[in-house]
Design a protein around this motif. Sequence first.
Motif, PDB file in Angstrom:
ATOM      1  N   SER A 101       0.850  -1.314  -0.023  1.00 41.11           N
ATOM      2  CA  SER A 101       0.015  -0.050  -0.082  1.00 41.11           C
ATOM      3  C   SER A 101       0.726   1.232   0.098  1.00 41.11           C
ATOM      4  N   LEU A 102       1.972   1.300   0.843  1.00 39.25           N
ATOM      5  CA  LEU A 102       2.864   2.374   0.722  1.00 39.25           C
ATOM      6  C   LEU A 102       3.608   2.922  -0.171  1.00 39.25           C
ATOM      7  N   CYS A 103       4.066   1.531  -0.847  1.00 36.03           N
ATOM      8  CA  CYS A 103       4.698   1.553  -2.255  1.00 36.03           C
ATOM      9  C   CYS A 103       3.865   2.354  -3.393  1.00 36.03           C
ATOM     10  N   LYS A 104       2.463   2.081  -3.416  1.00 31.16           N
ATOM     11  CA  LYS A 104       1.538   2.466  -4.345  1.00 31.16           C
ATOM     12  C   LYS A 104       1.775   4.058  -4.161  1.00 31.16           C
ATOM     13  N   LEU A 105       1.677   4.470  -2.869  1.00 28.74           N
ATOM     14  CA  LEU A 105       1.397   5.870  -2.627  1.00 28.74           C
ATOM     15  C   LEU A 105       2.725   6.502  -2.652  1.00 28.74           C
ATOM     16  N   GLY A 106       3.856   5.861  -2.845  1.00 28.86           N
ATOM     17  CA  GLY A 106       5.085   6.506  -3.020  1.00 28.86           C
ATOM     18  C   GLY A 106       5.614   6.997  -1.891  1.00 28.86           C
ATOM     19  N   GLN A 107       5.175   6.329  -0.668  1.00 31.17           N
ATOM     20  CA  GLN A 107       5.817   6.980   0.755  1.00 31.17           C
ATOM     21  C   GLN A 107       6.915   5.726   0.945  1.00 31.17           C
ATOM     22  N   TRP A 108       7.956   6.308   0.386  1.00 31.81           N
ATOM     23  CA  TRP A 108       9.251   5.276   0.638  1.00 31.81           C
ATOM     24  C   TRP A 108       9.764   5.488   1.891  1.00 31.81           C
ATOM     25  N   GLU A 109       9.855   6.561   2.503  1.00 32.63           N
ATOM     26  CA  GLU A 109      10.325   6.669   3.871  1.00 32.63           C
ATOM     27  C   GLU A 109       9.803   5.781   4.934  1.00 32.63           C
ATOM     28  N   MET A 110       8.363   5.723   4.882  1.00 35.19           N
ATOM     29  CA  MET A 110       7.739   4.794   5.744  1.00 35.19           C
ATOM     30  C   MET A 110       7.645   3.109   5.351  1.00 35.19           C
ATOM     31  N   VAL A 111       8.178   2.967   4.170  1.00 33.34           N
ATOM     32  CA  VAL A 111       8.401   1.764   3.652  1.00 33.34           C
ATOM     33  C   VAL A 111       9.754   1.164   4.162  1.00 33.34           C
TER      34      VAL A 111
END
Length: 435
Positions: A101-111
């Motif tokens: 889900s986070l990859c799809k949102l581009g939230q790489w820091e959280m990944v």
Amino acid sequence: MAMEMRRIFLRKCNEKICEPDEVMYAIVMNGLSKRGHTQKPLSLLRLMEQGNTKPKTIHYNIVIDALCNDGNSDTAINFLNEMKQKGIHPVISTYNSLIDSLCKLGQWEMVKNLFSEMVNLNMYPDVRTFNILTDGLCKEGKVEDAEEVMKQMVEKGVEPNVITYNVIMDGYCLRGQLYKARRIFYILIDKGIEPTIFSYNILINGYCKKKKIDKAMQLFCEISQKGLKPDIVSYNTILQGLFEVGRIGVAKQLFVEMVSTGPVPNLSTHNTLLDGYFKYGLVEEAMSLFNKLERKTENIDIVSYNIIINGLCKNGKLDEAYAIFEKLSSVGLILNVRTYNTMITGFCLQGLLDEAKDMLRKMEGDNCLPNNVTYNVIVQGYLRCRKINEMVTFMNEMTGRGFSFDATTAKLLVKEISENTSILEMIPKLHTEKK
């Protein structure tokens, strides 16, 4: 079915006919989640907490996965934290849902934080985790980073699978770097991993988009040599590629082969043929196919009609196009903005500007709002016919709605300004209104 199951389940709970166990809860929650219900699995989780059956990892996983599929990753992370606070241990699939889900949102820091958290919990990412990450990177155009992740997989003892290689191949194809995509394909084979039909389709599509149809055909033929069968995607991709480069005869032969020995042609196949026939002026063949499809109403939709209307307009058969347009509502199809734009374009090409203007007002009356394309087409029509005063009206209306000129409109406008400098007085006004 899922809703009925839930009603029966809740009724039995309320009537105390049976005390549901954790398996029953999981089955019902999973069924609801798979059908796109996010809040209902969550409400059942809370219901469990009120009874004797307490939620476990599987129940939280179902809720987290449902929230992630709904794009609600923040709430999903809250549930991960809730799990840990209650001493319920997350597993690899818990993190995979969140990372996806986070990859799809581009939230790489959280990944990155979730990866670190997993390692701290002595839970090392599996092949699915890495595939999710490589797919997310490739979709953002960071294919070299994705390939670096694949190398790290190997270093950590996690073997990439065919999905990993397919994802990276597709990433390179999307960037038009076919030599790099082909290199990944050969690495896949060298590793002793059999390419799937999807692997071949990725490369075939890449070559077709670059108009390297011979390379695409070579791969298409190779599919059968490797003991696989071309699927509907293989055929549709090759057909589109053949029409794109004007190899109509080969496209027709391939379609005949498809009908006799390949997969059953679908709507996409037929739309590709219709578009290709019209593109090269084969109106009779296009209409013959269209008439066959129209007799089987399940094989035609508004996209097909848009292709027909567009093809007829561009081949000088405006009356026939309009006749088809007029009957669309009667066959139960909802006209979309593309349908109207296609018809408006047809009128403008013939210099029938009043009809184009009437069509614009009709679409507004039918609650189909015009878009940027609609106004650009109409302004271009008035510019070509040198009806400047009427064009100005639409220019102002266009900018009032927040639309802007496309390249074609701008080019026509510059040409007209070079011959009629008084139009320049309108340009500052237009720029001012856009701010």
